[in-house]
Structure formats: structure tokens, C-alpha cells
Motif scaffolding. Structure first.
Motif, short mmCIF file in Angstrom:
data_model
loop_
_atom_site.label_atom_id
_atom_site.label_comp_id
_atom_site.label_asym_id
_atom_site.label_seq_id
_atom_site.Cartn_x
_atom_site.Cartn_y
_atom_site.Cartn_z
N ARG A 1 0.84 -1.20 0.00
CA ARG A 1 0.00 0.00 0.00
C ARG A 1 0.87 1.25 0.00
NH1 ARG A 1 -3.11 0.33 4.79
NH2 ARG A 1 -4.64 1.52 3.68
N LEU A 2 1.90 1.27 0.85
CA LEU A 2 2.81 2.40 0.90
C LEU A 2 3.52 2.60 -0.44
CD1 LEU A 2 4.45 4.59 2.47
CD2 LEU A 2 6.08 2.77 3.00
N ILE A 3 4.02 1.53 -1.01
CA ILE A 3 4.75 1.61 -2.27
C ILE A 3 3.83 2.09 -3.40
CG2 ILE A 3 5.93 0.22 -4.02
CD1 ILE A 3 7.11 -1.38 -1.55
N LYS A 4 2.61 1.61 -3.42
CA LYS A 4 1.64 2.08 -4.43
C LYS A 4 1.40 3.59 -4.28
CE LYS A 4 -3.07 1.21 -6.09
NZ LYS A 4 -4.29 0.37 -5.90
N ALA A 5 1.23 4.03 -3.04
CA ALA A 5 1.02 5.46 -2.80
C ALA A 5 2.26 6.26 -3.16
CB ALA A 5 0.63 5.69 -1.34
N ALA A 6 3.44 5.73 -2.85
CA ALA A 6 4.69 6.44 -3.13
C ALA A 6 4.90 6.64 -4.63
CB ALA A 6 5.87 5.70 -2.51
N LYS A 7 4.40 5.73 -5.44
CA LYS A 7 4.50 5.90 -6.89
C LYS A 7 3.66 7.07 -7.38
CE LYS A 7 5.64 1.12 -7.89
NZ LYS A 7 5.17 -0.16 -8.43
N LEU A 8 2.63 7.41 -6.62
CA LEU A 8 1.77 8.55 -6.98
C LEU A 8 2.28 9.85 -6.39
CD1 LEU A 8 -1.68 6.80 -6.38
CD2 LEU A 8 -0.54 7.22 -8.57
N ASP A 9 2.72 9.82 -5.12
CA ASP A 9 3.24 11.01 -4.44
C ASP A 9 4.07 10.54 -3.26
OD1 ASP A 9 3.62 13.27 -2.75
OD2 ASP A 9 1.81 14.22 -3.55
N ARG A 10 5.37 10.41 -3.49
CA ARG A 10 6.26 9.82 -2.47
C ARG A 10 6.24 10.60 -1.15
NH1 ARG A 10 10.41 6.13 -1.88
NH2 ARG A 10 11.98 6.71 -0.33
N ASP A 11 6.36 11.90 -1.22
CA ASP A 11 6.39 12.70 0.00
C ASP A 11 5.11 12.51 0.81
OD1 ASP A 11 7.84 14.85 1.57
OD2 ASP A 11 5.92 15.86 1.18
N ALA A 12 3.97 12.61 0.16
CA ALA A 12 2.69 12.43 0.86
C ALA A 12 2.57 11.01 1.40
CB ALA A 12 1.52 12.74 -0.07
#
Length: 169
Positions: A90-101
């Protein structure tokens, strides 16, 4: 090596004692915090820091722009937790969209300090915090101490005022 994997050094007796002495709290008080937040462990068996990815925080930090396309990682409602190792996809998927957020939307390590609290935890930016979380439980505990001091939570912790402490933590 897998993403978010570092040295994963275990907590040392000196590291723990330095934090207890520096905060002026008892061993029992600090252990209580760690037991509630992470079951006294800062790392998973795969040497990654324990995390919890908060999709509602990611939603808030990104203005909800990914909520329609990825409600599992961006949602105005808390939840969707997978637990332990399963939080990383889940974190990695989100980081691909906006790493800082994404990094700011996770709670990290033994103290489960939210990434958006990186300054209170003693770090200039969230990337530096995440690097420290990967290195050692001593570093994780030092971030907890910084967070407790900067957030004014040492006083209720010393007094064992668990209600006030929980409200602030």
C-alpha cells in the motif's frame, strides 16, 4: 535489497537507558508506550520498520486527487489496513503517486511516529526520518524521545496520566 530495508539493528541496552534517563521517565512508562504502539518491536522479520499506512492521511495530503482511482490507498475514511508486511504494498503504491505524501501518511517504527511529524521527531524531512527508521531501534527510540519532548508529552508520561498522554499522542 527490498525497498525500505536497512541495517535493522536491534535496540541496545545503552540506547534504551539513554532515552529513559534523558526523558526522566521510568522504564515501565516507556515500555508501556512501546507496547501499545508496536508491541515492543520496531522491525518486521524482513528487516523493514513496522509501519501502518493511513489512507485517510494520504487522501488529505493529496487533496483527494487519487481517491477515485485508488480508494484502497486514498480515502477520506480511515481503514483498509492490511497489517504488518502487507502495509508495504500500500505504501509503495502510494509512493509511486506522491512519495512525499505517502511517507508522511505512514506511522513508522517502534513508536509509530507519523511521517508528517518528522520535525517533532527530530528530522529535517520525512526522507531522513524514514532512513533512520530503517537503521536501528535505537534511532527509532530517539525519534520517540524527540517527539515526546517537542509535543509536551513527557509531563503526562512521567505522571502516568494516560488519558492526557493518549490524547496528545
Amino acid at each position: 535489497m527490498a525497498q525500505f530495508t536497512g541495517a535493522a539493528e536491534p535496540l541496545t541496552r545503552k540506547g534504551f537507558r539513554d532515552i529513559v534517563d534523558g526523558l526522566g521517565v521510568g522504564v515501565a512508562e516507556l515500555l508501556a508506550v512501546l507496547a501499545v504502539e508496536s508491541k515492543n518491536c520496531g522491525f518486521l522479520p524482513n528487516r523493514r520498520p513496522i509501519i501502518l499506512f493511513e489512507r485517510h492521511i494520504f487522501h488529505k495530503r493529496t487533496g483527494g486527487k487519487f481517491s477515485a482511482s485508488a480508494p484502497d490507498i486514498s480515502n477520506p475514511l480511515a481503514g483498509g489496513y492490511e497489517g504488518l508486511e502487507k502495509e508495504y504494498p500500500r505504501l509503495i503504491k502510494a509512493a509511486k503517486l506522491d512519495r512525499d505524501a505517502a511517507l508522511k501518511s505512514g506511522s513508522w517504527g517502534a513508536g509509530q511516529i507519523m511521517g508528517f511529524n518528522h520535525k517533532a521527531a527530530g528530522f529535517d524531512d520525512v526522507e531522513t526520518m524514514v532512513e533512520a527508521m530503517q537503521e536501528s531501534e535505537d534511532a527509532q527510540l530517539a525519534s520517540v524521545a524527540s517527539f515526546l519532548q517537542s509535543s509536551g508529552l513527557v509531563v503526562p508520561l512521567r505522571a502516568r496520566d494516560w488519558t492526557a498522554f493518549a490524547r496528545g499522542y
